[in-house]
Write a protein that holds these residues in place. Structure first.
Motif, short mmCIF file in Angstrom:
data_model
loop_
_atom_site.label_atom_id
_atom_site.label_comp_id
_atom_site.label_asym_id
_atom_site.label_seq_id
_atom_site.Cartn_x
_atom_site.Cartn_y
_atom_site.Cartn_z
N ASN A 181 -0.02 2.43 -3.43
CA ASN A 181 0.85 2.70 -3.70
C ASN A 181 -0.05 3.33 -5.90
OD1 ASN A 181 3.10 2.73 -2.90
ND2 ASN A 181 3.53 0.64 -3.57
N ARG A 182 -1.13 2.26 -5.51
CA ARG A 182 -2.24 2.35 -7.52
C ARG A 182 -2.87 3.87 -6.77
NH1 ARG A 182 -2.66 -1.16 -10.61
NH2 ARG A 182 -5.14 -0.61 -10.95
N GLN A 183 -3.21 3.86 -5.50
CA GLN A 183 -3.78 5.84 -5.62
C GLN A 183 -3.68 6.90 -5.69
OE1 GLN A 183 -6.44 4.16 -1.32
NE2 GLN A 183 -7.22 1.99 -2.53
N PRO A 184 -3.98 7.55 -6.13
CA PRO A 184 -3.02 9.33 -5.63
C PRO A 184 -2.36 9.70 -4.59
CG PRO A 184 -5.27 9.30 -6.32
CD PRO A 184 -5.31 7.76 -6.69
N LEU A 185 -2.45 10.27 -4.15
CA LEU A 185 -1.60 10.32 -2.38
C LEU A 185 -2.45 12.04 -1.97
CD1 LEU A 185 1.96 9.91 -1.91
CD2 LEU A 185 0.46 8.80 -0.70
N PRO A 186 -2.54 12.50 -0.91
CA PRO A 186 -3.76 13.38 -0.91
C PRO A 186 -2.63 14.17 -1.06
CG PRO A 186 -3.60 12.00 1.03
CD PRO A 186 -3.05 11.39 -0.04
N TYR B 208 -2.28 7.95 7.62
CA TYR B 208 -3.33 8.25 7.74
C TYR B 208 -3.66 9.32 7.12
CZ TYR B 208 -4.56 2.95 9.04
OH TYR B 208 -4.46 1.60 8.84
N ASP B 209 -4.73 10.13 6.30
CA ASP B 209 -4.73 10.95 6.38
C ASP B 209 -5.53 11.95 7.35
OD1 ASP B 209 -7.11 9.61 5.65
OD2 ASP B 209 -7.07 10.39 3.36
N ARG B 210 -6.34 13.30 7.41
CA ARG B 210 -6.58 13.15 8.33
C ARG B 210 -8.32 13.38 8.41
NH1 ARG B 210 -5.42 19.03 9.90
NH2 ARG B 210 -3.31 20.37 8.75
#
Length: 295
Positions: free
Chosen positions: A35-40, A242-244
């Motif tokens: 939650n502290r990280q920017p979302l892609p 999970y992102d790409r």
């Protein structure tokens, strides 16, 4: 004062032990960290999802409902029972629409819709993938003689393949192995290949990856628009996006009090996402959940 401090320390220790036994420490830590990280871009952002259908039983199914896949063409969900050899079709509200007896299989755990009437089944103990054609009016099918692939990997009993999903853009199956060790695999050249075609199997992530922080893997699903992957863990009570690049970006907590849940999802065994980005989870023996994003 001394007695109070002793009681306080014991309470803290008891809480830590409780959190560790129930995997809550991992869930809370990963939720806080992500939650502290920017979302892609185009992330699902699982932290904004809330349950809107909770623990609704499918009364016709008394056995263990496992696996889940969304059919974009029919607008319905499909799952399997890993006790009785049944493949089932379910509405987006959790109503049973059809039961199909499957002959020639044992211990079905994974299911992925490919296109049209085509699906891929996974047998856990045999580590076998089977391509299945399911006519819309079928009540019985026999998979003996249908094209199959056995992957001789970690053949150590009932901790085999737990989930499948299909990436139609890359033309590959993604497969998860439950544990000992956890594995995330891609299989290319099986679904669309000719009989003489070659098959390529690649491991994306295994248990020594810091991105696989769950105790087990029970299912997975791919969001076709974003290419983001959802991995479900029964023992850790979470679904992870999970992102790409297959880096974890958000978490859906399946513990009571999280995601609007009034009780913990007891044994999450299947996950799917529909065209409206609603997330569906089935829990053994026959419980149905739906989560929607609150904007």
């Amino acid at each position: 004062m001394k007695r109070f401090l002793i009681v306080l320390v014991l309470a803290v220790v008891a809480a830590l032990v409780y959190f560790r036994i129930n995997e809550l420490d991992v869930l809370l830590w990963q939720s806080w960290k992500l939650n502290r990280q920017p979302l892609p871009e185009r992330a699902l952002d699982l932290g904004r999802y809330r349950v809107d259908i909770e623990a609704v039983p499918i009364p016709e199914l008394e056995d263990d409902l496992s696996a889940l896949t969304y059919n974009h063409e029919s607008g319905t969900l499909f799952g399997v029972l890993n006790g009785r050899p049944w493949l089932v079709e379910i509405s987006l509200e959790g109503e049973l629409l059809r039961q199909v007896i499957v002959h020639g299989v044992d211990d079905m755990e994974g299911l992925a819709h490919i296109s049209g009437n085509r699906f891929v089944l996974a047998e856990e103990r045999e580590h076998r993938l089977i391509i299945v054609d399911l006519p819309p009016d079928a009540t019985e099918i026999n998979v003996e003689g249908m094209r199959s692939l056995t992957i001789g990997l970690d053949q150590d009993g009932n901790v085999g393949f737990e989930g499948l999903t299909w990436d139609h853009i890359k033309g590959e199956l993604l497969v998860v192995k439950e544990r000992d060790p956890l594995r995330l695999l891609t299989v290319q050249g099986f679904v669309d290949a000719l009989e003489s075609g070659s098959v390529s199997i690649t491991e994306i992530k295994r248990s020594d990856s810091d991105q696989l922080f769950m105790a087990d893997l029970s299912a997975l699903s791919l969001d076709e628009d974003s290419g983001h992957l959802l991995l479900l863990s029964d023992e850790s009570h979470m679904a992870v996006e999970y992102d790409r690049d297959r880096q974890a970006v958000s978490v859906l907590g399946l513990w009571w009090g999280m995601s609007g849940l009034s009780a913990t999802v007891p044994q999450a065994e299947g996950i799917a996402i529909d065209a409206q980005k609603r997330i569906y989870i089935v829990s053994e023996p026959n419980l149905f959940y739906r989560f929607v994003r609150e904007d």
